[in-house]
Motif scaffolding. Sequence first.
Motif, short mmCIF file in Angstrom:
data_model
loop_
_atom_site.label_atom_id
_atom_site.label_comp_id
_atom_site.label_asym_id
_atom_site.label_seq_id
_atom_site.Cartn_x
_atom_site.Cartn_y
_atom_site.Cartn_z
N VAL A 155 -11.58 -2.53 -6.42
CA VAL A 155 -10.51 -2.42 -5.01
C VAL A 155 -9.09 -2.21 -5.58
O VAL A 155 -8.40 -1.20 -5.10
CB VAL A 155 -10.74 -3.16 -3.96
CG1 VAL A 155 -10.03 -3.10 -2.79
CG2 VAL A 155 -12.25 -3.13 -3.69
N PHE A 156 -8.78 -3.19 -6.38
CA PHE A 156 -7.46 -3.28 -6.76
C PHE A 156 -6.98 -2.13 -7.47
O PHE A 156 -5.80 -1.49 -7.30
CB PHE A 156 -6.97 -4.59 -7.31
CG PHE A 156 -5.45 -4.79 -7.82
CD1 PHE A 156 -4.43 -4.58 -6.77
CD2 PHE A 156 -5.17 -5.17 -9.02
CE1 PHE A 156 -3.28 -4.84 -7.10
CE2 PHE A 156 -3.94 -5.40 -9.45
CZ PHE A 156 -2.83 -5.21 -8.49
N GLY A 157 -7.68 -1.58 -8.52
CA GLY A 157 -7.53 -0.51 -9.08
C GLY A 157 -7.49 0.99 -8.41
O GLY A 157 -6.99 1.93 -9.13
N VAL B 280 -1.24 -9.40 -1.42
CA VAL B 280 -0.07 -8.81 -0.91
C VAL B 280 0.35 -7.57 -1.43
O VAL B 280 0.67 -6.76 -0.70
CB VAL B 280 1.08 -9.81 -1.54
CG1 VAL B 280 2.49 -9.21 -1.27
CG2 VAL B 280 0.84 -11.04 -1.01
N ILE B 281 -0.16 -7.28 -2.61
CA ILE B 281 0.06 -5.72 -3.33
C ILE B 281 -0.98 -4.87 -2.57
O ILE B 281 -0.54 -3.68 -2.00
CB ILE B 281 -0.20 -5.59 -4.65
CG1 ILE B 281 0.63 -6.61 -5.60
CG2 ILE B 281 -0.32 -4.28 -5.27
CD1 ILE B 281 0.38 -6.72 -6.94
N LEU B 282 -2.10 -5.20 -2.13
CA LEU B 282 -3.06 -4.22 -1.20
C LEU B 282 -2.41 -4.08 0.11
O LEU B 282 -2.80 -3.06 0.72
CB LEU B 282 -4.60 -4.94 -1.40
CG LEU B 282 -5.36 -4.74 -2.64
CD1 LEU B 282 -6.60 -5.52 -2.46
CD2 LEU B 282 -5.30 -3.29 -3.11
N MET B 283 -1.75 -5.16 0.54
CA MET B 283 -1.41 -5.05 1.90
C MET B 283 -0.15 -3.83 1.87
O MET B 283 -0.03 -3.10 2.90
CB MET B 283 -0.53 -6.22 2.47
CG MET B 283 -1.75 -7.19 2.88
SD MET B 283 -1.01 -8.91 3.37
CE MET B 283 -0.24 -8.39 4.98
N MET B 284 0.64 -3.74 1.12
CA MET B 284 1.61 -2.71 0.75
C MET B 284 0.77 -1.55 0.05
O MET B 284 1.40 -0.58 0.43
CB MET B 284 2.63 -3.14 -0.02
CG MET B 284 3.36 -4.49 0.39
SD MET B 284 4.73 -4.84 -0.88
CE MET B 284 3.87 -5.68 -2.35
N ARG B 285 -0.09 -1.82 -0.54
CA ARG B 285 -0.71 -0.24 -1.00
C ARG B 285 -2.08 -0.39 -1.06
O ARG B 285 -2.85 -0.67 -1.90
CB ARG B 285 -0.23 -0.16 -2.73
CG ARG B 285 -0.60 1.12 -3.14
CD ARG B 285 -0.13 1.28 -4.73
NE ARG B 285 -0.54 2.56 -5.22
CZ ARG B 285 -0.23 3.81 -5.27
NH1 ARG B 285 1.07 3.93 -4.48
NH2 ARG B 285 -0.73 4.87 -5.72
N PRO B 286 -2.94 -0.29 0.29
CA PRO B 286 -4.10 -0.49 0.27
C PRO B 286 -5.35 0.48 -0.24
O PRO B 286 -6.19 0.12 -0.26
CB PRO B 286 -4.28 -0.06 2.04
CG PRO B 286 -3.06 0.69 2.31
CD PRO B 286 -2.11 0.16 1.40
N GLN B 287 -4.70 1.67 -0.67
CA GLN B 287 -5.58 2.58 -1.56
C GLN B 287 -5.82 2.05 -3.18
O GLN B 287 -6.38 2.81 -3.93
CB GLN B 287 -4.97 3.89 -1.52
CG GLN B 287 -3.59 4.19 -2.45
CD GLN B 287 -2.58 3.81 -1.51
OE1 GLN B 287 -2.35 2.94 -0.65
NE2 GLN B 287 -1.08 4.67 -1.67
N GLY B 288 -4.92 1.02 -3.30
CA GLY B 288 -5.05 0.39 -4.78
C GLY B 288 -4.05 1.03 -5.85
O GLY B 288 -3.07 1.66 -5.44
#
Length: 304
Positions: free
Chosen positions: A245-247, A288-296
Amino acid sequence: MKAVEVVSMMAMQGFAGLSLFTVLLLMALGLAIIFGQMGVINMAHGEFMAIGAYVVYWCSQLTQQFAPSLANVYFIPAIVLAFVVAALAGLVVEVLLVRRLYNRPLDTLLATWGLSLMMQQIFRSVFGAKEVSAVLPEWMLGSFVPTEGVDIPRNGVFVMVLTILVASGVYYTLFRSRWGVRIRATTQNRMMSGAVGIDTDRVDRFSFALGCGIAGVAGAAFTTIGSTGPTSGSLYIVDTFLVVVFGGAANLLGTIASAFSIAQAQSLLEFFLTSAMAKVLTLLSIIVILMMRPQGLFATKVRA
């Protein structure tokens, strides 16, 4: 503590992060195909990793008992067998269970979670509740010492080479082969793919089996750094989903970058904090990163 000692310890932690990276990446490559390409939430993915680990352990025991002279060469064929057995098990699961649940993510989650519990009980019944370890070949024991205070385990180097080979194979299969074209076409538009003659059911079976087979290879790699128990695979499933998901789902480069980032962050944080705190801080950072960039990290571009 001297600066040289700190640098040496940091280097060792960095290599420990690479060992975790290889297992996470091998797991995530299989899950990226199943989840990213097919949209199936396979909560039993860790158990297919355990299948690969137990296959290697079984091969180790048979070699020690019946052919001890092959102790230095059994591991490579065992990895191939781990892939085949896990892929065949995945094929059976796809035919009997998963194919009825496509486009129903919540149902696949619940069904495969129940499957994971069943598989864990099967492992306990067949191999016992205690953790077991494969006997590694002599050429995988020991370490390289490039500089004083820095030891690089040989088994870690072998697993990294194996990971590079598997990642290259996945890239070729998805982006340079005819099967890869069929997989990506089915993912983008199943109805149109069927209309132009692509057997989408066969593509589904192949994709799911391939993803499970790669998880089996991850299990084979895991035997070089840890012992195997009925719940060994389930310990990695959350981290593996985070990697995918993160990538960015369905993005091979994103999966590699994500696995490396998570493994290194967790390993380096463990140098300063406890293992539990390192996991918590890594997870919070990802959230936190996924909240700012949910598409990964690497979103897959689609044609409007």
